[in-house]
Design an enzyme around this catalytic site. Sequence first.
Site, PDB file in Angstrom:
ATOM      1  N   ASP A 282       0.871  -1.174   0.000  1.00 57.16           N
ATOM      2  CA  ASP A 282       0.000   0.000   0.000  1.00 57.16           C
ATOM      3  C   ASP A 282       0.911   1.227   0.000  1.00 57.16           C
ATOM      4  OD1 ASP A 282      -2.105   1.756   0.025  1.00 57.16           O
ATOM      5  OD2 ASP A 282      -3.226   0.688   1.561  1.00 57.16           O
TER       6      ASP A 282
HETATM    7  C1  BGC Z   1      -5.092   3.165  -0.223  1.00 55.94           C
HETATM    8  C2  BGC Z   1      -5.101   2.176  -1.367  1.00 55.94           C
HETATM    9  C3  BGC Z   1      -4.894   2.897  -2.675  1.00 55.94           C
HETATM   10  C4  BGC Z   1      -3.597   3.672  -2.602  1.00 55.94           C
HETATM   11  C5  BGC Z   1      -3.269   4.426  -3.864  1.00 55.94           C
HETATM   12  C6  BGC Z   1      -3.886   4.063  -0.264  1.00 55.94           C
HETATM   13  O1  BGC Z   1      -4.018   5.107   0.653  1.00 55.94           O
HETATM   14  O2  BGC Z   1      -5.141   2.479   1.005  1.00 55.94           O
HETATM   15  O3  BGC Z   1      -6.309   1.462  -1.376  1.00 55.94           O
HETATM   16  O4  BGC Z   1      -4.884   1.987  -3.733  1.00 55.94           O
HETATM   17  O5  BGC Z   1      -3.686   4.611  -1.546  1.00 55.94           O
HETATM   18  O6  BGC Z   1      -4.178   5.436  -4.103  1.00 55.94           O
END
Ligand code: BGC
Length: 750
Positions: A282
């Site tokens: 993540d």
């Molecule tokens: C989220 C993810 C997301 C990523 C990119 C993170 O803060 O938890 O689900 O894909 O950001 O935007």
Amino acid sequence: MCSLLILLNNKSTMKNKLIALFLMGSSAFFYAAEVNAQEIVPSARSITSKYDVVIDKLISKMTLEEKIGMLHGNSMFATGGVKRLGIPELKMADGPLGVREEISRDNWSAAGWDNDFATYYPASGALAATWNTKMAYTFGNNVGQELRARNKDMLLSPAINIVRTPLGGRTYEYLTEDPFLNKKMAVQLVIGLQKNDVMACVKHFAANNQETNRDFYDVQMDERTLREIYLPGFEAVVKEGKAYSIMGAYNKLRGEYLCENDYMLNKILRNEWDFKGVVVSDWAAVHSTVKSLKNGLDIEMGTPKPFNEFFLANKLIAAVKAGEISETEINIHVKRILRTLYQVKAMGAKDRVKGSIATEAHYQDAYKIASESVVLLKNENNTLPIKLSGIKSIAVIGNNATKKNALGGFGAGVKTKREITPLEGLKNKLPNSIKINYAEGYLERYEEKKSGKLGDITLSGPVTIDQLDPVKLQEAIEAAKTSDMVIVFAGSNRDYETEGSDRRNLKLPFGQEELIKKILEVNPKTIVVMIAGAPYDIDAIGKKTSALVWSWFNGSEGGNALADVLLGNVNPSGKLPWTMPKNINESPAHATNSFPGGKTITYTEGVLVGYRWFDTKKIEPLYPFGYGLSYTNFSISNFTTDKKRYRKNETIRTKVTIKNTGDKFGAEVLQLYTSQPVCSVLRPEKELKAFEKIFLKPGESKTVEMSIKVSDLAFYDEAKKDWNVEAGDFMLQLGNSSRNILSKVKIAIQ
Ligand code: BGC
């Protein structure tokens, strides 16, 4: 009654669609349904090793820096390629509501492109509420097409964490509280998506079930709970859906961050499940260099800082040079990435899917999903569908009548040219002779944020102002008084329900409860429609209004679909994908005082998540899991099993006859739950093991077969470290919600 059938051939999807127009008395009832449109769903394709020789050769030509360039973001949503060797960047896009607009390469602001408008699809809660795996496949297939049209390789979706608490900020983005519904929908979504030469990145692996303190909380739960509740969705997308990538979560499980969790990434994901794809972190979820890599992470993504400062960038180069990790180990990760790039034909293949974006066919698919997702919660005296005879004016009240949700809040959304609001939907569908009196009623207002710093957001979500504005209230009361009937569009929105923070309580924000009560006092002919992605306390409202409808952040065509349900052009068939509690304190994570926790969160409720808790503890929810009414009625009869006793390697085959006994075309979801009353461990009162959505014309009946492998009746036996079916009696409980069991059969397992 007469009926007229029109056959349409939609060339773009090559699906035959039968549009049935049933004329009933004075009101026309119209429903578009697929008949015999069983698209041949391709089976999942495993990652091939046929390019391994070529890949090894490529790797042998790469410098250490080039290799490590592939293991971390070189921008917000791409990893490095190696131009001189024909290796492209691996290009990613969010997400769960459709393909996210282009983000700048080095910060979170929109890139400002004018060709990145996409279809906004119903949020995952809505998709799950269709209880229709074909809709999940359609969803995946559409978004896959759009992703290719944007020339991307990986979709950061689906998000399949279990809804552990109704307050979770990302509830709208997740599918359900139930592991079986979760896996059935997620697998079809992944298959549909990956068919388009793209990778699904299934997230957030795993035990990531709240936003509060998400950057550091440590989840403690027993192994049985992990295996029975939190892992089945991920296991199924890997084994059955053949997902090409998985996103590691922000938080910790049993003391280890999930992006460097040897147990989860190496032992379970790769060794047990034979996952061949790539593990992506993540954004900014990585905390170490050598440890992350050794414990199973392949790619580090993150939020802005110089990209070469990432853990898997310069620090990794230094670690290799210092002999802390060998280049041979680096090659393993590079090879995994190259395999997936070949798999999705990103390595220069000429026949890669080109895709298409925001086409009319896609909008129509978004409409279909939306129209199957709307849940009818209450319909006293057949208030709905709206009978227009004698109606000259309708008051439409509520900020949600015009609120758009494609973008909003802290998480990924979609930039779209089409989002039909509920008010627009009604205008599109109502005859011109009916006057709409719109009043906003309540204002969407928040307290000023004390701190705008990103790190603070998981603690201080949006705080709403709940006093009604007197002028707005008066306008709404006037509109209600002077109209023949009222529709209030209430609920929440994507600024209030948001990634990054959990809600504080179940209360309807912005003073809506008071508003609705006041409207009902002046015009009892008031229908309440909720638009939200997670449970709210609507007990008092539900008691006062004769009709209550639940809709979602429901995509580009959400307003049209909703209007069609309200007017009876579509018969509602959505079912809640989670339990709506009467009181938050009766919900398992809250009753056990284990939300939000502090640095550590112990999942004290164990396997009793969602309806498993409510049904086992005999607590009456406000609306149960799997619940949803229809404008027609169904009867079920002759629920039988092929045998009474089974061996452990056999399959239980059930049959039941379902009949549409009403006068409207409609669909019912048959839900098959099991229980084992006597067992050496506590078993939930009900566990969903099969379901089927059945479409029936008035008077029509069908015999439906559902089967359950005996091995799927197992519980996870901590002592044996394996699944275990204990011999004994099991109850098969067939219902149309977890609380409305219509027929039971007892069977014995030898
Ligand atoms: C989220 C993810 C997301 C990523 C990119 C993170 O803060 O938890 O689900 O894909 O950001 O935007």
